[in-house]
Design a protein around this motif. Structure first.
Motif, PDB file in Angstrom:
ATOM      1  N   GLU A 102       0.842  -1.166  -0.057  1.00 57.03           N
ATOM      2  CA  GLU A 102       0.006   0.159  -0.036  1.00 57.03           C
ATOM      3  C   GLU A 102       0.973   1.215   0.016  1.00 57.03           C
ATOM      4  O   GLU A 102       2.045   1.093   0.557  1.00 57.03           O
ATOM      5  CB  GLU A 102      -1.027   0.055   1.239  1.00 57.03           C
ATOM      6  CG  GLU A 102      -2.082  -1.110   1.289  1.00 57.03           C
ATOM      7  CD  GLU A 102      -2.596  -1.506   2.596  1.00 57.03           C
ATOM      8  OE1 GLU A 102      -3.731  -1.017   2.654  1.00 57.03           O
ATOM      9  OE2 GLU A 102      -1.926  -1.868   3.597  1.00 57.03           O
ATOM     10  N   PRO A 104       3.089   4.258   1.077  1.00 55.41           N
ATOM     11  CA  PRO A 104       3.430   4.404   2.353  1.00 55.41           C
ATOM     12  C   PRO A 104       3.212   5.742   3.007  1.00 55.41           C
ATOM     13  O   PRO A 104       4.069   7.047   2.866  1.00 55.41           O
ATOM     14  CB  PRO A 104       5.029   4.105   2.075  1.00 55.41           C
ATOM     15  CG  PRO A 104       5.360   4.526   0.945  1.00 55.41           C
ATOM     16  CD  PRO A 104       3.956   4.400  -0.030  1.00 55.41           C
ATOM     17  N   GLU A 105       1.754   5.885   3.306  1.00 54.43           N
ATOM     18  CA  GLU A 105       1.568   7.117   3.526  1.00 54.43           C
ATOM     19  C   GLU A 105       1.056   7.262   5.357  1.00 54.43           C
ATOM     20  O   GLU A 105       1.520   8.214   5.888  1.00 54.43           O
ATOM     21  CB  GLU A 105       0.078   7.647   3.080  1.00 54.43           C
ATOM     22  CG  GLU A 105       0.456   7.976   1.493  1.00 54.43           C
ATOM     23  CD  GLU A 105      -0.804   7.683   0.567  1.00 54.43           C
ATOM     24  OE1 GLU A 105      -1.833   7.363   1.022  1.00 54.43           O
ATOM     25  OE2 GLU A 105      -0.697   7.867  -0.596  1.00 54.43           O
ATOM     26  N   GLY A 106       0.648   6.082   5.724  1.00 52.49           N
ATOM     27  CA  GLY A 106       0.228   6.069   7.108  1.00 52.49           C
ATOM     28  C   GLY A 106       1.390   5.283   7.731  1.00 52.49           C
ATOM     29  O   GLY A 106       2.387   4.700   7.167  1.00 52.49           O
ATOM     30  N   GLU A 107       1.370   5.092   9.023  1.00 51.37           N
ATOM     31  CA  GLU A 107       2.607   4.738   9.984  1.00 51.37           C
ATOM     32  C   GLU A 107       3.059   3.351   9.572  1.00 51.37           C
ATOM     33  O   GLU A 107       3.860   2.997   9.387  1.00 51.37           O
ATOM     34  CB  GLU A 107       2.252   4.874  11.464  1.00 51.37           C
ATOM     35  CG  GLU A 107       3.252   4.679  12.338  1.00 51.37           C
ATOM     36  CD  GLU A 107       4.664   5.692  12.134  1.00 51.37           C
ATOM     37  OE1 GLU A 107       5.614   4.955  12.281  1.00 51.37           O
ATOM     38  OE2 GLU A 107       4.544   6.644  11.915  1.00 51.37           O
ATOM     39  N   ILE A 108       1.926   2.412   9.538  1.00 46.17           N
ATOM     40  CA  ILE A 108       2.170   0.933   9.336  1.00 46.17           C
ATOM     41  C   ILE A 108       2.703   0.889   8.024  1.00 46.17           C
ATOM     42  O   ILE A 108       3.507  -0.012   7.888  1.00 46.17           O
ATOM     43  CB  ILE A 108       0.771   0.182   9.612  1.00 46.17           C
ATOM     44  CG1 ILE A 108       0.258   0.350  11.152  1.00 46.17           C
ATOM     45  CG2 ILE A 108       0.905  -1.340   9.032  1.00 46.17           C
ATOM     46  CD1 ILE A 108      -1.204  -0.653  11.211  1.00 46.17           C
ATOM     47  N   GLU A 109       1.974   1.509   6.816  1.00 40.00           N
ATOM     48  CA  GLU A 109       2.447   1.636   5.486  1.00 40.00           C
ATOM     49  C   GLU A 109       4.032   1.784   5.297  1.00 40.00           C
ATOM     50  O   GLU A 109       4.841   1.339   4.796  1.00 40.00           O
ATOM     51  CB  GLU A 109       1.477   2.125   4.698  1.00 40.00           C
ATOM     52  CG  GLU A 109       0.195   1.697   4.565  1.00 40.00           C
ATOM     53  CD  GLU A 109      -0.709   2.106   5.775  1.00 40.00           C
ATOM     54  OE1 GLU A 109      -0.194   2.871   6.405  1.00 40.00           O
ATOM     55  OE2 GLU A 109      -1.661   1.697   5.850  1.00 40.00           O
ATOM     56  N   LYS A 110       4.277   3.020   6.208  1.00 39.87           N
ATOM     57  CA  LYS A 110       5.933   3.530   6.156  1.00 39.87           C
ATOM     58  C   LYS A 110       6.759   2.561   6.781  1.00 39.87           C
ATOM     59  O   LYS A 110       7.915   2.420   6.226  1.00 39.87           O
ATOM     60  CB  LYS A 110       5.652   4.754   6.871  1.00 39.87           C
ATOM     61  CG  LYS A 110       5.111   5.902   6.049  1.00 39.87           C
ATOM     62  CD  LYS A 110       5.393   7.347   6.925  1.00 39.87           C
ATOM     63  CE  LYS A 110       4.882   8.353   6.349  1.00 39.87           C
ATOM     64  NZ  LYS A 110       4.542   9.521   6.808  1.00 39.87           N
ATOM     65  N   ARG A 111       6.181   1.956   7.683  1.00 42.44           N
ATOM     66  CA  ARG A 111       7.222   0.773   8.588  1.00 42.44           C
ATOM     67  C   ARG A 111       7.339  -0.188   7.530  1.00 42.44           C
ATOM     68  O   ARG A 111       8.455  -0.992   7.402  1.00 42.44           O
ATOM     69  CB  ARG A 111       6.499   0.416   9.700  1.00 42.44           C
ATOM     70  CG  ARG A 111       6.699   1.405  10.843  1.00 42.44           C
ATOM     71  CD  ARG A 111       6.046   0.982  12.200  1.00 42.44           C
ATOM     72  NE  ARG A 111       6.300  -0.181  12.794  1.00 42.44           N
ATOM     73  CZ  ARG A 111       5.452  -1.055  13.429  1.00 42.44           C
ATOM     74  NH1 ARG A 111       4.264  -0.635  13.786  1.00 42.44           N
ATOM     75  NH2 ARG A 111       5.780  -2.221  13.692  1.00 42.44           N
TER      76      ARG A 111
END
Length: 169
Positions: A102, A104-111
């Protein structure tokens, strides 16, 4: 370390899929099970203490491997197992690897993007909407990452055409 999924392990595998991915990102049970007989689809599993701890689901494309799903069971996370297994998987492959995440916009996606980058993947500027995998599901916005080299536009177009014809058809 990594072995090919045996059919009797499918129940445990599907449970891990359900626990690890949003429902729009995996196929219904029977559709997923039917893929086990597809000649270009392979599931690699890692067991620890007689328990399914992680898996890779991959498609063999003409010039690449498409890593469709990779998950580590929650009770085995945060100890470096995911990176260790991913490195083993990468060394076993003879072709470049492409995967979807997905954006990488939210915290989980960036991680998640950072995890793959630490393991040698390169985030591309290209993506698409994964079509709904079943009637009750929704399309999912995804971007591509590649290993070991950045994805070139021509490779992206070739991959996209292939994945929509053979995986999302």
């Amino acid at each position: 370390m990594l072995t090919i999924l045996q059919e009797e392990q499918f129940e445990d595998l599907y449970q891990l899929i359900e626990e690890s991915f949003p429902s729009d990102e995996y196929r219904p049970y029977q559709t997923q099970r039917a893929l086990l007989s597809h000649p270009n689809y392979q599931i690699y599993v890692y067991k620890k203490d007689h328990e399914l701890a992680a898996f890779f689901a991959a498609w063999k494309g003409p010039h690449f491997i498409f890593l469709e799903h990779f998950a580590v069971k929650a009770s085995f996370r945060n100890g470096g197992l995911g990176s260790k297994l991913l490195q083993v998987f990468l060394k076993q492959q003879k072709k470049p690897i492409v995967l979807e995440i997905e954006p990488p916009e939210g915290e989980i996606e960036k991680r998640r993007a950072s995890f793959y980058e630490r393991n040698g993947f390169i985030l591309s500027q290209w993506g698409y909407f994964q079509p709904a995998l079943a009637k009750e599901q929704s399309p999912v916005s995804l971007v591509l990452m590649s290993y070991p080299e950045p994805l070139k536009e021509q490779e992206y177009q070739s991959f996209k055409n292939w994945v929509f014809k053979h995986v999302y058809s």
